[in-house]
Design a protein around this motif. Structure first.
Motif, short mmCIF file in Angstrom:
data_model
loop_
_atom_site.label_atom_id
_atom_site.label_comp_id
_atom_site.label_asym_id
_atom_site.label_seq_id
_atom_site.Cartn_x
_atom_site.Cartn_y
_atom_site.Cartn_z
N ARG A 137 0.84 -1.21 0.00
CA ARG A 137 0.00 0.00 0.00
C ARG A 137 0.88 1.26 0.00
O ARG A 137 0.61 2.21 -0.74
CB ARG A 137 -0.91 -0.02 1.23
CG ARG A 137 -2.06 0.98 1.19
CD ARG A 137 -2.95 0.82 2.42
NE ARG A 137 -4.10 1.68 2.36
CZ ARG A 137 -5.27 1.34 1.83
NH1 ARG A 137 -5.41 0.13 1.30
NH2 ARG A 137 -6.28 2.18 1.81
N ASN A 153 -6.11 -3.15 -2.57
CA ASN A 153 -5.82 -2.13 -1.57
C ASN A 153 -6.72 -0.90 -1.68
O ASN A 153 -6.98 -0.24 -0.67
CB ASN A 153 -4.37 -1.67 -1.70
CG ASN A 153 -3.38 -2.65 -1.12
OD1 ASN A 153 -3.11 -2.64 0.08
ND2 ASN A 153 -2.84 -3.52 -1.96
N PHE A 154 -7.20 -0.60 -2.88
CA PHE A 154 -8.02 0.59 -3.09
C PHE A 154 -9.21 0.26 -3.99
O PHE A 154 -9.07 -0.48 -4.97
CB PHE A 154 -7.20 1.72 -3.74
CG PHE A 154 -5.97 2.10 -2.96
CD1 PHE A 154 -6.06 2.97 -1.88
CD2 PHE A 154 -4.73 1.58 -3.30
CE1 PHE A 154 -4.93 3.31 -1.16
CE2 PHE A 154 -3.60 1.92 -2.59
CZ PHE A 154 -3.70 2.79 -1.51
N GLU A 214 -10.34 7.05 -4.44
CA GLU A 214 -10.11 6.68 -3.04
C GLU A 214 -8.63 6.80 -2.69
O GLU A 214 -8.26 7.30 -1.63
CB GLU A 214 -10.60 5.26 -2.78
CG GLU A 214 -10.38 4.81 -1.32
CD GLU A 214 -10.68 3.34 -1.13
OE1 GLU A 214 -9.72 2.54 -1.10
OE2 GLU A 214 -11.87 3.00 -1.02
N MET A 215 -7.78 6.34 -3.61
CA MET A 215 -6.34 6.43 -3.39
C MET A 215 -5.91 7.89 -3.29
O MET A 215 -5.11 8.25 -2.41
CB MET A 215 -5.58 5.75 -4.53
CG MET A 215 -4.08 6.06 -4.53
SD MET A 215 -3.23 5.39 -5.95
CE MET A 215 -2.50 3.93 -5.22
N GLU A 238 -6.84 9.38 0.09
CA GLU A 238 -5.95 8.89 1.15
C GLU A 238 -4.57 9.55 1.05
O GLU A 238 -3.97 9.94 2.05
CB GLU A 238 -5.80 7.38 1.09
CG GLU A 238 -4.88 6.82 2.17
CD GLU A 238 -4.92 5.31 2.29
OE1 GLU A 238 -3.92 4.73 2.72
OE2 GLU A 238 -5.97 4.72 1.97
#
Length: 219
Positions: free
Chosen positions: A19, A57-58, A63-64, A67
């Motif tokens: 990640r 992970n996403f 969304e990534m 974050e």
């Protein structure tokens, strides 16, 4: 730690490492080509992973990005806070250094290179288009501003200065000029050293405008 936790620890570390590498790769890609042009494939290629690793992970590129923006903002707040504590502990507020240099030392990690400046501008553009994203981003900006207010107040108190504007306004002006100079230098393709010199010069002018020595009439 229980036996299942011990057994799962390597798996968690591997997932966290994957990640982190994806986020680091995404930061560079977003900065270079922008959110719209940054494909999942390009991010995965830079990180050395497959699309499967990305989607495990996403849920999405958005969304990534959210974050990543949150992590960048929190890191900026954390670094500024730590730098101010370091300067204060060293007693540098009581030395004869130019006031602007103390402020610059507290901020010198923020937007310190061209890619980070590009990334922060990309984050700002997204915040202008997304109200929910903007609320989270503005909260982080507020935290950074509060740290600079603390720095300014300590300088004013220790060096017998006075502010020509409220400290919160002074902090917003200083951070705004810092970001503006960083952006203009990135557009001009200036080196890190040239950018630092430009920020020192322009911040010095701004600090002189907002800070002044106390006179007997101020007492």
């Amino acid at each position: 730690m229980s036996e299942p936790d011990i057994q799962n620890a390597p798996s968690r570390r591997s997932r966290e490492s994957t990640r982190a590498r994806l986020l680091d790769a995404a930061a560079g890609v977003f900065a270079e080509v922008g959110l719209g042009e940054a494909s999942v494939e390009r991010i995965c290629e830079r990180a050395g992973f497959t699309r499967g690793a990305f989607y495990s992970n996403f849920a999405s590129k958005d969304e990534m990005f959210l974050e990543l923006a949150t992590a960048v903002a929190r890191e900026r707040v954390s670094v500024v806070r730590a730098r101010i504590d370091e300067i204060s502990a060293a007693g540098e507020f009581n030395r004869g250094d130019a006031d602007v240099l103390v402020i610059i030392r507290a901020l010198d990690i923020v937007g310190d290179d061209r890619l980070s400046t590009l990334l922060m501008n990309e984050i700002s553009i997204r915040a202008m288009r997304d109200a929910e994203f903007a609320a989270a981003y503005l909260e982080q900006i507020g935290e950074i501003t509060d740290e600079i207010v603390q720095l300014i107040d300590e300088i004013v108190e220790s060096k017998d200065l006075r502010l020509r504007v409220p400290s919160h306004d002074a902090a917003r002006i200083i951070v705004g000029v810092w970001d503006d100079v960083s952006s203009r230098c990135a557009m001009s393709g200036l080196s890190t050293a040239a950018t630092a010199a430009a920020r020192t010069r322009e911040l010095g002018q701004i600090v002189e405008l907002v800070l002044g020595r106390r006179t007997h009439s101020d007492a």
